[in-house]
Design an enzyme around this catalytic site. Structure first.
Site, PDB file in Angstrom:
ATOM      1  N   SER A  33      -6.214   3.181   4.007  1.00 38.48           N
ATOM      2  CA  SER A  33      -5.757   2.205   3.080  1.00 38.48           C
ATOM      3  C   SER A  33      -6.698   1.390   2.396  1.00 38.48           C
ATOM      4  O   SER A  33      -6.586   0.236   2.416  1.00 38.48           O
ATOM      5  CB  SER A  33      -4.503   1.525   3.963  1.00 38.48           C
ATOM      6  OG  SER A  33      -3.430   1.007   2.794  1.00 38.48           O
ATOM      7  N   SER A  80       0.945  -1.376   0.015  1.00 36.13           N
ATOM      8  CA  SER A  80       0.149   0.069  -0.157  1.00 36.13           C
ATOM      9  C   SER A  80       0.864   1.324   0.042  1.00 36.13           C
ATOM     10  O   SER A  80       0.343   2.573  -0.123  1.00 36.13           O
ATOM     11  CB  SER A  80      -1.106  -0.015   1.247  1.00 36.13           C
ATOM     12  OG  SER A  80      -2.218  -0.958   0.900  1.00 36.13           O
ATOM     13  N   THR A  86       1.804   3.494   5.139  1.00 33.31           N
ATOM     14  CA  THR A  86       2.294   2.232   5.740  1.00 33.31           C
ATOM     15  C   THR A  86       1.943   1.075   4.484  1.00 33.31           C
ATOM     16  O   THR A  86       1.258   1.364   3.510  1.00 33.31           O
ATOM     17  CB  THR A  86       1.430   1.547   6.717  1.00 33.31           C
ATOM     18  OG1 THR A  86       0.012   1.732   6.614  1.00 33.31           O
ATOM     19  CG2 THR A  86       1.736   2.204   7.953  1.00 33.31           C
TER      20      THR A  86
END
Length: 284
Positions: A133, A85, A225
């Site tokens: 995300s 991601s 992240t």
């Protein structure tokens, strides 16, 4: 005697130059742009941080004021891993630049299907999708961008290590042969921060806003992240940069679990390890 001294001095100078050239050649095998005039310093404390959290990997930090890279493992930092991601950074840029997404308030409608995370089971703006995300949201973006435009923009952004075709356009950053190293992650982030990417100022400002994780009177932390699972092995990323009164610190942490890792803590470990490393550097 004077002539002998001059010869010895010349000999030492030649050997020193050869040694430096050899070292530079060694460290620039994958990161020619990054390591040209920059120093690389091993920080054993970074390794201790990872050991204490029961994971393995590398924390890489670049201090822009000192033009120095710090890491516990430069070999690990120069090898490629699936971007997972963290690819939402260039994917968002391309979405905005192509007009596939009009702004950070563009809404991705939830189709009502059950998703991997509860936070994804709702309508989300680009800003929200980035921060939670949302994989399905970004798969939608990639499909709309298409192979031809995705390839052209990645080349334009000098993000050239992605491998995909029509069959993998919506998952190539999650599985397959796409790879990126920690050095390459930092190179890309530096160019974004320094306004060196060939993108509009509007896109740049939107990206810096949606990447913001924490903001206090003392610092601003921006990043993303990433988590992949290949052949049963988790690989975790945390990339971004920290701005404070001392300057800008770019970072790319990449870790994998060990037999002792608490799997429930693995996601949080990426952030905790990076923050501990950045705190350690402030003491140097």
């Amino acid at each position: 005697m004077k002539t002998l001294t001059q010869i010895l001095s010349l000999f030492l100078l030649i050997n020193l130059n050869v040694s430096c050239q050899s070292k530079n050649k060694e460290t620039k095998t994958e990161t020619k742009k990054e390591t040209g005039k920059d120093k690389e310093v091993i920080v054993a404390e970074f390794g201790k941080i990872l050991d204490s959290l029961k994971v393995k990997g590398s924390i890489l930090v670049y201090d822009s004021s000192k033009k120095t890279y710090y890491s516990n493992d430069f070999v690990w930092a120069k090898k490629g891993n699936i971007p997972a991601s963290t690819f939402k950074i260039p994917n968002s840029i391309i979405a905005l630049e192509t007009g596939v997404v009009k702004s950070d308030s563009t809404v991705f409608k939830w189709n009502g299907e059950k998703r991997w995370m509860k936070a994804w089971e709702q309508d989300l703006t680009l800003k929200q999708a980035f921060r939670v995300s949302c994989v399905p949201c970004y798969q939608e973006i990639a499909r709309k961008v298409g192979v031809k435009r995705m390839r052209a923009y990645l080349k334009k952004l000098d993000y050239n290590t992605m491998v995909f075709d029509t069959l993998t356009i919506d998952n190539f950053w999650l599985e397959g042969k796409s790879r990126i190293s920690q050095f390459q992650q930092i190179d890309f982030l530096k160019r974004l921060y320094l306004s060196e990417l060939p993108i509009s100022k509007r896109t740049e400002l939107i990206m810096k806003d949606i990447m913001e994780i924490e903001k206090t009177n003392d610092y601003v932390l921006r990043g993303k992240t990433g988590l992949s699972n290949s052949d049963g092995i988790k690989n975790g990323w945390f990339v971004g940069y920290l701005e404070n009164k001392n300057g800008v610190y770019f970072f790319a942490t990449n870790i994998e679990p060990t037999k002792e890792t608490n799997q429930d803590d693995f996601i949080a470990i990426r952030l905790n390890a990076t923050k501990a490393a950045l705190k350690n550097l402030q003491k140097r």
